[in-house]
Scaffold this motif. Structure first.
Motif, PDB file in Angstrom:
ATOM      1  N   PRO A 166       0.815  -1.216   0.000  1.00 15.81           N
ATOM      2  CA  PRO A 166       0.000   0.000   0.000  1.00 15.81           C
ATOM      3  C   PRO A 166       0.852   1.271   0.000  1.00 15.81           C
ATOM      4  O   PRO A 166       0.440   2.296  -0.551  1.00 15.81           O
ATOM      5  CB  PRO A 166      -0.829  -0.111   1.294  1.00 15.81           C
ATOM      6  N   ASN A 167       2.046   1.184   0.567  1.00 12.22           N
ATOM      7  CA  ASN A 167       2.954   2.336   0.603  1.00 12.22           C
ATOM      8  C   ASN A 167       3.522   2.604  -0.787  1.00 12.22           C
ATOM      9  O   ASN A 167       3.538   3.749  -1.251  1.00 12.22           O
ATOM     10  CB  ASN A 167       4.072   2.071   1.622  1.00 12.22           C
ATOM     11  N   VAL A 168       3.973   1.542  -1.472  1.00 11.97           N
ATOM     12  CA  VAL A 168       4.520   1.702  -2.822  1.00 11.97           C
ATOM     13  C   VAL A 168       3.437   2.270  -3.743  1.00 11.97           C
ATOM     14  O   VAL A 168       3.667   3.227  -4.487  1.00 11.97           O
ATOM     15  CB  VAL A 168       5.065   0.354  -3.371  1.00 11.97           C
ATOM     16  N   ALA A 169       2.233   1.713  -3.650  1.00  9.99           N
ATOM     17  CA  ALA A 169       1.129   2.154  -4.512  1.00  9.99           C
ATOM     18  C   ALA A 169       0.795   3.628  -4.258  1.00  9.99           C
ATOM     19  O   ALA A 169       0.649   4.424  -5.202  1.00  9.99           O
ATOM     20  CB  ALA A 169      -0.111   1.285  -4.277  1.00  9.99           C
ATOM     21  N   TYR A 170       0.698   4.006  -3.003  1.00  5.30           N
ATOM     22  CA  TYR A 170       0.308   5.385  -2.669  1.00  5.30           C
ATOM     23  C   TYR A 170       1.414   6.375  -3.005  1.00  5.30           C
ATOM     24  O   TYR A 170       1.160   7.466  -3.505  1.00  5.30           O
ATOM     25  CB  TYR A 170      -0.056   5.486  -1.183  1.00  5.30           C
ATOM     26  N   TYR A 171       2.663   5.971  -2.752  1.00  8.45           N
ATOM     27  CA  TYR A 171       3.789   6.862  -3.071  1.00  8.45           C
ATOM     28  C   TYR A 171       3.808   7.139  -4.570  1.00  8.45           C
ATOM     29  O   TYR A 171       3.934   8.284  -5.004  1.00  8.45           O
ATOM     30  CB  TYR A 171       5.127   6.261  -2.624  1.00  8.45           C
ATOM     31  N   ILE A 172       3.683   6.077  -5.367  1.00 11.71           N
ATOM     32  CA  ILE A 172       3.733   6.259  -6.823  1.00 11.71           C
ATOM     33  C   ILE A 172       2.564   7.127  -7.280  1.00 11.71           C
ATOM     34  O   ILE A 172       2.743   8.074  -8.055  1.00 11.71           O
ATOM     35  CB  ILE A 172       3.765   4.896  -7.553  1.00 11.71           C
ATOM     36  N   LYS A 173       1.383   6.865  -6.760  1.00  9.46           N
ATOM     37  CA  LYS A 173       0.191   7.627  -7.152  1.00  9.46           C
ATOM     38  C   LYS A 173       0.344   9.124  -6.838  1.00  9.46           C
ATOM     39  O   LYS A 173      -0.071   9.971  -7.625  1.00  9.46           O
ATOM     40  CB  LYS A 173      -1.031   7.051  -6.411  1.00  9.46           C
ATOM     41  N   GLY A 176       5.173   9.797  -7.517  1.00  6.71           N
ATOM     42  CA  GLY A 176       6.100   9.155  -8.448  1.00  6.71           C
ATOM     43  C   GLY A 176       5.471   8.699  -9.747  1.00  6.71           C
ATOM     44  O   GLY A 176       6.015   7.831 -10.435  1.00  6.71           O
ATOM     45  N   GLU A 177       4.322   9.291 -10.101  1.00 11.98           N
ATOM     46  CA  GLU A 177       3.600   8.799 -11.279  1.00 11.98           C
ATOM     47  C   GLU A 177       4.404   8.881 -12.567  1.00 11.98           C
ATOM     48  O   GLU A 177       4.235   8.058 -13.460  1.00 11.98           O
ATOM     49  CB  GLU A 177       2.294   9.573 -11.436  1.00 11.98           C
ATOM     50  N   ASP A 178       5.293   9.880 -12.664  1.00  9.82           N
ATOM     51  CA  ASP A 178       6.077  10.059 -13.885  1.00  9.82           C
ATOM     52  C   ASP A 178       7.424   9.354 -13.836  1.00  9.82           C
ATOM     53  O   ASP A 178       8.140   9.313 -14.833  1.00  9.82           O
ATOM     54  CB  ASP A 178       6.334  11.554 -14.135  1.00  9.82           C
ATOM     55  N   SER A 179       7.808   8.845 -12.651  1.00 14.64           N
ATOM     56  CA  SER A 179       9.163   8.305 -12.537  1.00 14.64           C
ATOM     57  C   SER A 179       9.224   6.843 -12.106  1.00 14.64           C
ATOM     58  O   SER A 179      10.216   6.168 -12.354  1.00 14.64           O
ATOM     59  CB  SER A 179       9.965   9.148 -11.546  1.00 14.64           C
ATOM     60  N   LEU A 180       8.177   6.336 -11.477  1.00 18.00           N
ATOM     61  CA  LEU A 180       8.219   4.969 -10.942  1.00 18.00           C
ATOM     62  C   LEU A 180       6.989   4.177 -11.356  1.00 18.00           C
ATOM     63  O   LEU A 180       5.949   4.756 -11.671  1.00 18.00           O
ATOM     64  CB  LEU A 180       8.275   5.007  -9.403  1.00 18.00           C
ATOM     65  N   LYS A 181       7.131   2.848 -11.337  1.00 17.03           N
ATOM     66  CA  LYS A 181       5.971   1.967 -11.550  1.00 17.03           C
ATOM     67  C   LYS A 181       6.101   0.748 -10.645  1.00 17.03           C
ATOM     68  O   LYS A 181       7.201   0.399 -10.213  1.00 17.03           O
ATOM     69  CB  LYS A 181       5.864   1.544 -13.013  1.00 17.03           C
ATOM     70  N   MET A 182       4.966   0.115 -10.389  1.00 16.96           N
ATOM     71  CA  MET A 182       4.931  -1.053  -9.533  1.00 16.96           C
ATOM     72  C   MET A 182       4.935  -2.294 -10.424  1.00 16.96           C
ATOM     73  O   MET A 182       4.231  -2.327 -11.426  1.00 16.96           O
ATOM     74  CB  MET A 182       3.657  -0.996  -8.702  1.00 16.96           C
ATOM     75  N   VAL A 183       5.747  -3.303 -10.062  1.00 17.51           N
ATOM     76  CA  VAL A 183       5.797  -4.528 -10.872  1.00 17.51           C
ATOM     77  C   VAL A 183       5.702  -5.769  -9.982  1.00 17.51           C
ATOM     78  O   VAL A 183       5.911  -5.695  -8.774  1.00 17.51           O
ATOM     79  CB  VAL A 183       7.093  -4.612 -11.731  1.00 17.51           C
TER      80      VAL A 183
END
Ligand code: GLN
Length: 230
Positions: A166-173, A176-183
């Motif tokens: 949930p932390n990775v998802a929320y941080y990216i949202k 980090g939307e332009d720099s990171l993605k979840m895999v």
């Protein structure tokens, strides 16, 4: 061992993390987040006041052991090693671990691809343990503050971040939307619990009772929707 019949105090010192989005983080000078709303609702229900103190995540269990804090809420995963040092409430959130990589990375798509890589994570976390115990040849680059771990991936010092889903998802949202993605898939299912200094059995009981009331009366769902709803 505590006296199960001991009355509750008027107020308890509650430790929380300095930043673990969206469970606890600072917004306009105030601590907000799922855990903050939850502990306030629990305290209202159980009839005690919350004296909130922030601390580094790896200082939380030692602080509970020495009596600096009475309670800690920080998306803390319930683990047997920790349960020897502190008491845990009933589980209040189902979590797990996920991988985050730079948005243009095409090499890392699953946990197998992390072998031999530099992986950013936090000191004292279940993710640091996961990297050390399960990923062959990987180096866990541990940071005290999570923002530094994300930054290390954004600036190329680390190949990936491994942290609570949930932390990775929320941080990216949010950042980090332009720099990171979840895999990859959800790794290692985990439960979060509220940690309580040992010897406070009546407090553990009161917190568990409050949690179950909040789940029954819809307040837990309201808080969940506020932070995780679409
Ligand atoms: N759930 C993770 C753990 O318990 C991380 C919690 C956090 O960083 N606040 O290790």
């Amino acid at each position: 061992g505590g006296d199960a019949e001991a009355p509750l105090e008027d107020s308890y010192v509650v430790a929380t993390d300095t930043s673990f989005v969206p469970f606890e983080f600072k917004e306009d000078g105030e601590y907000v987040g799922f855990d903050i709303d939850l502990i306030n609702a629990v305290a209202d229900e159980a009839g005690f006041k919350v004296d909130l103190k922030t601390t580094n995540f790896d200082g939380m269990i030692p602080g509970l052991q020495t009596g600096t804090f009475d309670i800690a809420i920080a998306g803390m995963t319930i683990k047997p090693e920790r349960a020897e040092k502190v008491d845990f409430s009933d589980p209040y959130y189902k979590s797990g671990l996920r991988i985050g990589v730079p948005i243009d990375n095409e090499d890392i798509t699953s946990v197998e691809d992390l072998e031999g890589k530099n992986i950013a994570t936090r000191l004292g976390s279940t993710s640091a343990d996961y990297i050390n115990n399960n990923i062959e040849g990987a180096k866990a680059q541990t940071f005290e503050q999570l923002d530094q771990a994300y930054l290390a991936v954004q600036n190329g010092t680390s190949d990936a971040i491994l942290y609570d889903a949930p932390n990775v998802a929320y941080y990216i949202k949010t950042k980090g939307e332009d720099s990171l993605k979840m895999v990859g898939e959800l790794l290692e299912a985990q439960d979060y619990g509220i940690a309580i200094a040992q010897g406070n059995e009546s407090l553990v009981k009161a917190i568990d009772k409050a949690l179950s009331t909040l789940k029954e009366n819809g307040k837990y769902d309201e808080i969940y929707q506020k932070w995780f709803g679409e």
